[in-house]
Design a protein around this motif. Structure first.
Motif, PDB file in Angstrom:
ATOM      1  N   ALA A 286       9.110  42.942  25.152  1.00 36.85           N
ATOM      2  CA  ALA A 286      10.446  42.471  24.740  1.00 36.85           C
ATOM      3  C   ALA A 286      11.015  43.305  23.587  1.00 36.85           C
ATOM      4  CB  ALA A 286      10.376  41.005  24.334  1.00 36.85           C
ATOM      5  N   VAL A 287      10.183  44.133  22.995  1.00 36.50           N
ATOM      6  CA  VAL A 287      10.615  44.888  21.813  1.00 36.50           C
ATOM      7  C   VAL A 287      11.156  46.260  22.220  1.00 36.50           C
ATOM      8  CG1 VAL A 287       9.757  46.025  19.716  1.00 36.50           C
ATOM      9  CG2 VAL A 287       9.127  43.672  20.224  1.00 36.50           C
ATOM     10  N   ASP A 288      12.352  46.563  21.717  1.00 31.95           N
ATOM     11  CA  ASP A 288      13.011  47.830  22.059  1.00 31.95           C
ATOM     12  C   ASP A 288      12.748  48.919  21.016  1.00 31.95           C
ATOM     13  OD1 ASP A 288      14.629  46.474  24.162  1.00 31.95           O
ATOM     14  OD2 ASP A 288      15.483  45.455  22.409  1.00 31.95           O
ATOM     15  N   VAL A 289      12.636  48.498  19.759  1.00 32.17           N
ATOM     16  CA  VAL A 289      12.607  49.472  18.662  1.00 32.17           C
ATOM     17  C   VAL A 289      11.489  49.109  17.683  1.00 32.17           C
ATOM     18  CG1 VAL A 289      13.922  50.483  16.745  1.00 32.17           C
ATOM     19  CG2 VAL A 289      15.118  49.745  18.822  1.00 32.17           C
ATOM     20  N   LEU A 290      10.758  50.137  17.265  1.00 28.22           N
ATOM     21  CA  LEU A 290       9.731  49.967  16.226  1.00 28.22           C
ATOM     22  C   LEU A 290      10.193  50.724  14.993  1.00 28.22           C
ATOM     23  CD1 LEU A 290       6.730  50.850  18.557  1.00 28.22           C
ATOM     24  CD2 LEU A 290       7.367  48.546  17.772  1.00 28.22           C
ATOM     25  N   LEU A 291      10.269  50.024  13.880  1.00 26.59           N
ATOM     26  CA  LEU A 291      10.581  50.676  12.608  1.00 26.59           C
ATOM     27  C   LEU A 291       9.338  50.590  11.744  1.00 26.59           C
ATOM     28  CD1 LEU A 291      14.154  49.281  11.772  1.00 26.59           C
ATOM     29  CD2 LEU A 291      13.549  51.391  12.968  1.00 26.59           C
ATOM     30  N   ILE A 292       8.843  51.730  11.326  1.00 24.65           N
ATOM     31  CA  ILE A 292       7.650  51.744  10.481  1.00 24.65           C
ATOM     32  C   ILE A 292       8.093  52.090   9.068  1.00 24.65           C
ATOM     33  CG2 ILE A 292       5.453  52.906  10.059  1.00 24.65           C
ATOM     34  CD1 ILE A 292       5.539  53.291  13.235  1.00 24.65           C
TER      35      ILE A 292
ATOM     36  N   PHE B 274      19.766  45.279   9.829  1.00 21.23           N
ATOM     37  CA  PHE B 274      19.760  45.233  11.302  1.00 21.23           C
ATOM     38  C   PHE B 274      20.166  43.847  11.800  1.00 21.23           C
ATOM     39  CE2 PHE B 274      18.379  49.224  13.186  1.00 21.23           C
ATOM     40  CZ  PHE B 274      18.025  49.941  12.063  1.00 21.23           C
ATOM     41  N   ASN B 275      19.676  42.810  11.147  1.00 23.10           N
ATOM     42  CA  ASN B 275      20.069  41.459  11.580  1.00 23.10           C
ATOM     43  C   ASN B 275      21.545  41.212  11.310  1.00 23.10           C
ATOM     44  OD1 ASN B 275      17.599  40.802  12.647  1.00 23.10           O
ATOM     45  ND2 ASN B 275      16.831  39.827  10.788  1.00 23.10           N
ATOM     46  N   GLY B 276      22.037  41.762  10.216  1.00 23.63           N
ATOM     47  CA  GLY B 276      23.457  41.604   9.887  1.00 23.63           C
ATOM     48  C   GLY B 276      24.379  42.289  10.885  1.00 23.63           C
ATOM     49  N   GLN B 277      23.836  43.232  11.635  1.00 23.21           N
ATOM     50  CA  GLN B 277      24.626  43.938  12.658  1.00 23.21           C
ATOM     51  C   GLN B 277      24.372  43.334  14.043  1.00 23.21           C
ATOM     52  OE1 GLN B 277      26.718  46.717  11.936  1.00 23.21           O
ATOM     53  NE2 GLN B 277      26.329  46.240   9.802  1.00 23.21           N
ATOM     54  N   GLY B 278      23.796  42.144  14.077  1.00 23.67           N
ATOM     55  CA  GLY B 278      23.665  41.432  15.351  1.00 23.67           C
ATOM     56  C   GLY B 278      22.387  41.699  16.121  1.00 23.67           C
ATOM     57  N   HIS B 279      21.449  42.408  15.513  1.00 30.86           N
ATOM     58  CA  HIS B 279      20.173  42.649  16.191  1.00 30.86           C
ATOM     59  C   HIS B 279      19.151  41.590  15.762  1.00 30.86           C
ATOM     60  CE1 HIS B 279      21.732  46.333  17.806  1.00 30.86           C
ATOM     61  NE2 HIS B 279      22.147  46.676  16.613  1.00 30.86           N
TER      62      HIS B 279
ATOM     63  N   MET C 170      22.295  43.682  21.840  1.00 34.11           N
ATOM     64  CA  MET C 170      21.356  43.322  20.779  1.00 34.11           C
ATOM     65  C   MET C 170      19.971  43.899  21.066  1.00 34.11           C
ATOM     66  SD  MET C 170      19.614  39.736  19.745  1.00 34.11           S
ATOM     67  CE  MET C 170      18.400  40.016  21.016  1.00 34.11           C
ATOM     68  N   ALA C 171      19.405  44.530  20.070  1.00 34.64           N
ATOM     69  CA  ALA C 171      18.063  45.100  20.235  1.00 34.64           C
ATOM     70  C   ALA C 171      17.035  44.210  19.539  1.00 34.64           C
ATOM     71  CB  ALA C 171      18.015  46.500  19.642  1.00 34.64           C
ATOM     72  N   ASN C 172      15.858  44.129  20.149  1.00 33.21           N
ATOM     73  CA  ASN C 172      14.717  43.473  19.502  1.00 33.21           C
ATOM     74  C   ASN C 172      13.924  44.529  18.750  1.00 33.21           C
ATOM     75  OD1 ASN C 172      14.891  40.718  20.215  1.00 33.21           O
ATOM     76  ND2 ASN C 172      14.332  41.278  22.312  1.00 33.21           N
ATOM     77  N   ILE C 173      13.758  44.279  17.468  1.00 31.79           N
ATOM     78  CA  ILE C 173      13.182  45.302  16.583  1.00 31.79           C
ATOM     79  C   ILE C 173      11.986  44.717  15.850  1.00 31.79           C
ATOM     80  CG2 ILE C 173      13.677  46.738  14.556  1.00 31.79           C
ATOM     81  CD1 ILE C 173      16.727  46.336  15.454  1.00 31.79           C
ATOM     82  N   ASN C 174      10.869  45.426  15.884  1.00 33.25           N
ATOM     83  CA  ASN C 174       9.730  45.051  15.050  1.00 33.25           C
ATOM     84  C   ASN C 174       9.610  46.043  13.904  1.00 33.25           C
ATOM     85  OD1 ASN C 174       9.085  42.810  16.490  1.00 33.25           O
ATOM     86  ND2 ASN C 174       7.226  43.636  17.441  1.00 33.25           N
ATOM     87  N   ILE C 175       9.598  45.515  12.689  1.00 32.76           N
ATOM     88  CA  ILE C 175       9.439  46.348  11.497  1.00 32.76           C
ATOM     89  C   ILE C 175       7.991  46.208  11.037  1.00 32.76           C
ATOM     90  CG2 ILE C 175      10.233  46.778   9.145  1.00 32.76           C
ATOM     91  CD1 ILE C 175      12.890  45.442   9.897  1.00 32.76           C
TER      92      ILE C 175
END
Ligand code: FMN
Length: 148
Positions: A48-54, A26-31, A1-6
């Motif tokens: 704690a955040v792995d991925v940034l989506l802008i 992304f949440n529906g895929q378990g992230h 599971m990745a922690n993602i900030n949009i």
């Protein structure tokens, strides 16, 4: 599971809706994806955040929406390096402007300068093609999530 900030930049709400649609995928895929309409530097530097989506539209003549300007300025002045973070940019724009999707390009350039790792290529959503950007945003997210 990745922690993602949009991190969203939106003027009239389309990029915000697109960001929400991406968050659902992304949440529906378990992230664990969280959405920020007025992001600050902490949302970028959080260890704690792995991925940034802008997810940003363009306004003016290729300008960032006002909601992203403080973040952009903070990142420019503090310049935190983020070599351990992946990022991706979804840019909403209108190809009738010569500055098509320029705000997304500006954010992407800054992410590269901060040494972020591109997860997927920048995805441009053209208002001339998509009156409703949500389907395009969901389709992109379903592809992008496979790279995690
Ligand atoms: C005043 C104004 C200026 C705009 N300038 C640009 C621009 O420079 N480049 C671009 O690609 N799109 C531009 N657009 C189009 C928007 O980015 C596009 O409609 C987007 O879907 C709006 O998303 P939002 O509702 O999240 O702000 C502009 C739209 C408006 C109303």
């Amino acid at each position: 599971m990745a922690n993602i900030n949009i991190l969203v930049g939106s003027v009239t709400g389309k990029a915000l809706s697109a960001g929400s649609a991406i968050q659902e995928v992304f949440n529906g895929q378990g992230h664990h994806a969280q959405l920020f309409a007025n992001a600050a530097i902490e949302q970028v530097t959080d260890e704690a955040v792995d991925v940034l989506l802008i997810v940003t539209s363009s306004t003016g003549q290729g300008d960032l929406p006002a909601s992203l300007v403080p973040l952009y300025a903070q990142l420019q002045s503090e310049f935190p390096l983020i070599p351990n973070k992946k990022f991706a940019v979804v840019a909403l724009g209108d190809s009738s402007y010569s500055t098509f999707c320029q705000a997304g390009a500006t954010m992407e350039e800054l992410m590269f300068e901060l040494q972020g790792q591109a997860l997927c290529e920048r995805f441009n959503i053209d208002a001339c093609e998509h009156f409703n950007p949500l389907d395009a945003a969901r389709g992109w997210a379903l592809d992008c999530v496979k790279r995690l």
